[in-house]
Design an enzyme around this catalytic site. Structure first.
Site, PDB file in Angstrom:
ATOM      1  N   ASP A 266       0.875  -1.177   0.000  1.00 13.60           N
ATOM      2  CA  ASP A 266       0.000   0.000   0.000  1.00 13.60           C
ATOM      3  C   ASP A 266       0.909   1.223   0.000  1.00 13.60           C
ATOM      4  O   ASP A 266       1.688   1.424   0.930  1.00 13.60           O
ATOM      5  CB  ASP A 266      -0.879  -0.036   1.251  1.00 13.60           C
ATOM      6  CG  ASP A 266      -1.568   1.289   1.565  1.00 13.60           C
ATOM      7  OD1 ASP A 266      -1.661   2.146   0.664  1.00 13.60           O
ATOM      8  OD2 ASP A 266      -2.000   1.463   2.715  1.00 13.60           O
ATOM      9  N   ASN A 269       0.016   6.945   3.020  1.00 10.65           N
ATOM     10  CA  ASN A 269       0.288   8.174   3.738  1.00 10.65           C
ATOM     11  C   ASN A 269       0.734   7.775   5.145  1.00 10.65           C
ATOM     12  O   ASN A 269       0.383   6.701   5.615  1.00 10.65           O
ATOM     13  CB  ASN A 269      -0.994   9.015   3.804  1.00 10.65           C
ATOM     14  CG  ASN A 269      -0.767  10.414   4.337  1.00 10.65           C
ATOM     15  OD1 ASN A 269      -0.506  10.608   5.518  1.00 10.65           O
ATOM     16  ND2 ASN A 269      -0.896  11.401   3.472  1.00 10.65           N
ATOM     17  N   GLN A 283      -3.653   5.299  -5.278  1.00 10.99           N
ATOM     18  CA  GLN A 283      -3.486   3.875  -4.989  1.00 10.99           C
ATOM     19  C   GLN A 283      -4.010   3.460  -3.622  1.00 10.99           C
ATOM     20  O   GLN A 283      -4.778   2.506  -3.508  1.00 10.99           O
ATOM     21  CB  GLN A 283      -2.003   3.497  -5.141  1.00 10.99           C
ATOM     22  CG  GLN A 283      -1.768   1.997  -5.249  1.00 10.99           C
ATOM     23  CD  GLN A 283      -1.233   1.394  -3.959  1.00 10.99           C
ATOM     24  OE1 GLN A 283      -1.211   2.030  -2.913  1.00 10.99           O
ATOM     25  NE2 GLN A 283      -0.803   0.138  -4.035  1.00 10.99           N
ATOM     26  N   GLU A 284      -3.601   4.161  -2.556  1.00  9.32           N
ATOM     27  CA  GLU A 284      -4.039   3.764  -1.225  1.00  9.32           C
ATOM     28  C   GLU A 284      -5.546   3.931  -1.054  1.00  9.32           C
ATOM     29  O   GLU A 284      -6.232   3.034  -0.535  1.00  9.32           O
ATOM     30  CB  GLU A 284      -3.321   4.573  -0.150  1.00  9.32           C
ATOM     31  CG  GLU A 284      -3.765   4.184   1.263  1.00  9.32           C
ATOM     32  CD  GLU A 284      -2.956   4.846   2.361  1.00  9.32           C
ATOM     33  OE1 GLU A 284      -2.671   4.166   3.358  1.00  9.32           O
ATOM     34  OE2 GLU A 284      -2.615   6.044   2.224  1.00  9.32           O
ATOM     35  N   GLU A 285      -6.067   5.060  -1.493  1.00 10.98           N
ATOM     36  CA  GLU A 285      -7.499   5.322  -1.311  1.00 10.98           C
ATOM     37  C   GLU A 285      -8.361   4.318  -2.073  1.00 10.98           C
ATOM     38  O   GLU A 285      -9.394   3.857  -1.570  1.00 10.98           O
ATOM     39  CB  GLU A 285      -7.826   6.744  -1.748  1.00 10.98           C
ATOM     40  CG  GLU A 285      -7.283   7.831  -0.837  1.00 10.98           C
ATOM     41  CD  GLU A 285      -5.858   8.237  -1.141  1.00 10.98           C
ATOM     42  OE1 GLU A 285      -5.325   9.136  -0.477  1.00 10.98           O
ATOM     43  OE2 GLU A 285      -5.256   7.648  -2.067  1.00 10.98           O
ATOM     44  N   TYR A 324      -8.364   5.260 -12.540  1.00 13.14           N
ATOM     45  CA  TYR A 324      -7.452   5.717 -11.495  1.00 13.14           C
ATOM     46  C   TYR A 324      -7.630   7.214 -11.339  1.00 13.14           C
ATOM     47  O   TYR A 324      -7.835   7.932 -12.318  1.00 13.14           O
ATOM     48  CB  TYR A 324      -6.012   5.382 -11.896  1.00 13.14           C
ATOM     49  CG  TYR A 324      -4.973   5.608 -10.837  1.00 13.14           C
ATOM     50  CD1 TYR A 324      -4.745   4.651  -9.852  1.00 13.14           C
ATOM     51  CD2 TYR A 324      -4.195   6.761 -10.823  1.00 13.14           C
ATOM     52  CE1 TYR A 324      -3.771   4.831  -8.877  1.00 13.14           C
ATOM     53  CE2 TYR A 324      -3.213   6.952  -9.852  1.00 13.14           C
ATOM     54  CZ  TYR A 324      -3.009   5.979  -8.884  1.00 13.14           C
ATOM     55  OH  TYR A 324      -2.043   6.173  -7.927  1.00 13.14           O
TER      56      TYR A 324
END
Length: 553
Positions: A266, A269, A283-285, A324
């Site tokens: 992941d 943040n 990517q993380e969200e 994305y």
């Protein structure tokens, strides 16, 4: 219950009260939830506007100010449920889903009580209860999927206290900002984020999953650094004689679709989840939207320090998607067919590691290279012995000796089946006792086949150099004795020669120390403007590509 350290650490961040060893909702909240559980004919909650009024009333009953929530949240809930959703779907939500979520929330006190009753015996010698896992406090929390569902329902109804979260460096957890952003700056991508969450609730309300998810705060073990530091120094890396692991390059495909039994990175943040519950959509969200159980970690895991990572095992995927960032779109239901281990966790391992933000030319400095490689090492290490920092009064990080419970186990079982929400109460006691019995006596699975699936970590808005970041992650995975890296380039032009470069390096039998020292030499030349080449072209001048590096501006 009142004497439990784990409960007392998390209780200020929960909306529940405690009396005579029992957790409970205030009477007026119980009254409101019972009315909602019986449908709109009893509660009159039949629109987004009325739903927000019910949320505000419950917060007042909890002595929580609505002023601490986003002022645009009421308009966001109204926009979604009263305008954006098709009338038939909106009616289903108020007739079926909202009542089911209310019933789940009514069960939250008993779910938590059962969680704490079973936490001490879940894994022998290891603390697994829900608690605030603060920075530099290594440990793990095990949560059943049903409890996670209730916690996320609490977030949907914005019932968590918020005034005390900032002081502990905790992420936002209520959904008010998620809905407020829909109103303040509408986009299809943001609506799709909420559609993923809605799909999750629809799924768990119709068939509650019965598995478990673990959330681990990892800290670099003491064996990797001396007593005066918290991470390996440059000399450690320069002298490493460990061979580089295999490197697989994928120019297409997605990390979450990998089939190599790998740890999935992941691009996090330092505040777990990043902008998941706000406007973020990278990517993380996206991962937190398609695997919403990850959001539960935002409740109790404060920001990460430089020598820390967070590993989450067992989060189920519920949604498909395309695109994305601004092109992100919800693309329907996803059936997760991953097998489960003896802890009832799906065999999906996700590790959150945060890169330096917008380092520009700073990422060529030794201190920044060290920070990044040590962060990746912490994430990729297999901490075989335990999750628990046994000596709580000792500043040195020590690993316990309970080897047999430290990873995924040999026992392969079929994917956990769901149970109807209304029937879950009758099965809960049996599941809890089975959970303890199933893990006792199991052998630890060999981790030799668990590689790392990653990509352009810290190379988007964080401004990292794609070539260096690929090499840094390779070095960290090799030092952590991972057997391979599956690297997804997402079509990045800067990495078009990645496969050729890694094959050349492997053909020359370089060690971790060899590649690290070469990176240091290159970075010094870049820092002092002695070269303007990218690392690959500098290392192999014969590469058929544009020789100039991509500007790190």
């Amino acid at each position: 219950m009142e004497s439990r350290e784990d409960l007392n650490s998390i209780l200020p961040y929960l909306p529940l009260l405690i009396r005579s060893s029992s957790l409970y909702w205030p009477p007026r909240v119980v009254e409101a939830l019972k009315a909602m559980s019986e449908g709109p004919t009893h509660s009159r909650v039949d629109s987004g506007e009325v739903l927000w009024q019910a949320i505000s009333d419950m917060r007042r009953s909890l002595s929580l100010s609505a002023r601490l929530l986003s002022p645009s949240a009421p308009q966001g809930y109204a926009l979604l449920f009263d305008e954006l959703i098709h009338g038939r779907d909106s009616k289903r939500w108020f007739d079926e889903i909202i009542p089911a979520l209310a019933r789940l929330l009514l069960q939250l006190p008993s779910l938590l009580e059962m969680h704490f009753q079973n936490a001490d015996g879940a894994v022998s010698g290891v603390e697994t209860g829900l608690r605030l896992l603060e920075p530099q406090q290594a440990g793990v929390v095990f949560l059943r999927q049903e409890l996670i569902g209730a916690l996320l329902a609490c977030a949907f109804f914005c019932l968590f206290p918020v005034s005390n979260r900032g002081a502990k460096d905790l992420s936002v957890i209520n959904f008010d900002n998620l809905f407020a952003s829909l109103y303040e700056s509408y986009s299809e991508s943001h609506e799709s984020k909420i559609r993923c969450i809605m799909n999750y609730f629809e799924r768990v309300c119709s068939c509650m999953p019965t598995g478990t998810v673990s959330f681990e705060r990892k800290i670099l073990p003491a064996e990797y650094h001396n007593s005066s530091t918290t991470a390996p120094d440059a000399d450690f890396w320069s002298k490493s004689d460990i061979s580089l692991c295999a490197f697989k390059v994928h120019s297409s495909g997605l990390i979450e679709d990998q089939s190599d039994n790998a740890l999935e990175v992941d691009f996090a943040n330092k505040y777990l989840g990043g902008g998941s519950l706000n406007r973020g959509c990278v990517q993380e969200e996206i991962r937190f939207m398609i695997n919403p159980e990850l959001i539960a970690g935002m409740l109790f895991l404060p920001r990460m320090d430089d020598n820390e990572a967070i590993e989450i095992v067992g989060a189920e995927r519920f949604s498909c998607y395309t695109g994305y960032a601004s092109s992100f779109r919800f693309a329907g239901d996803y059936i997760d067919k991953k097998t489960v281990d003896a802890f009832k966790r799906r065999r999906t391992r996700i590790v959150a590691i945060d890169a330096l933000c917008a380092p520009k030319m700073r990422h060529f400095k030794d201190v920044c290279l060290l920070r990044e490689i040590n962060k990746a090492l912490c994430g990729f290490l297999i901490q075989r012995k335990s999750w628990q920092h046994q000596n709580k009064g000792d500043n040195d990080i020590q690993l316990a000796s309970n080897d047999k419970y430290s990873g995924l186990l040999h026992t392969e079982t079929s994917t956990s089946h769901g149970a109807a929400l209304d029937d879950a109460e009758t099965n809960r006691e049996k599941q809890a006792s089975n959970f303890v019995r199933d893990v006792e006596g199991s052998d630890c699975m060999n981790h030799e086949d668990v590689g790392v699936a990653t990509g352009n970590w810290g190379c988007g808005v964080f401004g990292g150099d794609p070539e260096l970041k690929a090499m840094i992650q390779w070095l960290a995975a090799s030092q952590a004795r991972r057997p391979f890296i599956s690297y997804y380039t997402f079509g990045a032009q800067a990495l078009e020669n990645l496969d050729q470069v890694t094959k050349w390096i492997l053909s020359h039998d370089w060690t971790v120390g060899d590649l690290w020292n070469m990176m240091l030499e290159y970075s010094a030349q870049r820092l002092y403007k002695q070269t303007n080449l990218g690392f690959f072209s500098w290392l192999l001048p014969s590469l058929p590509t544009n020789n100039e590096a991509i500007s790190p501006s």
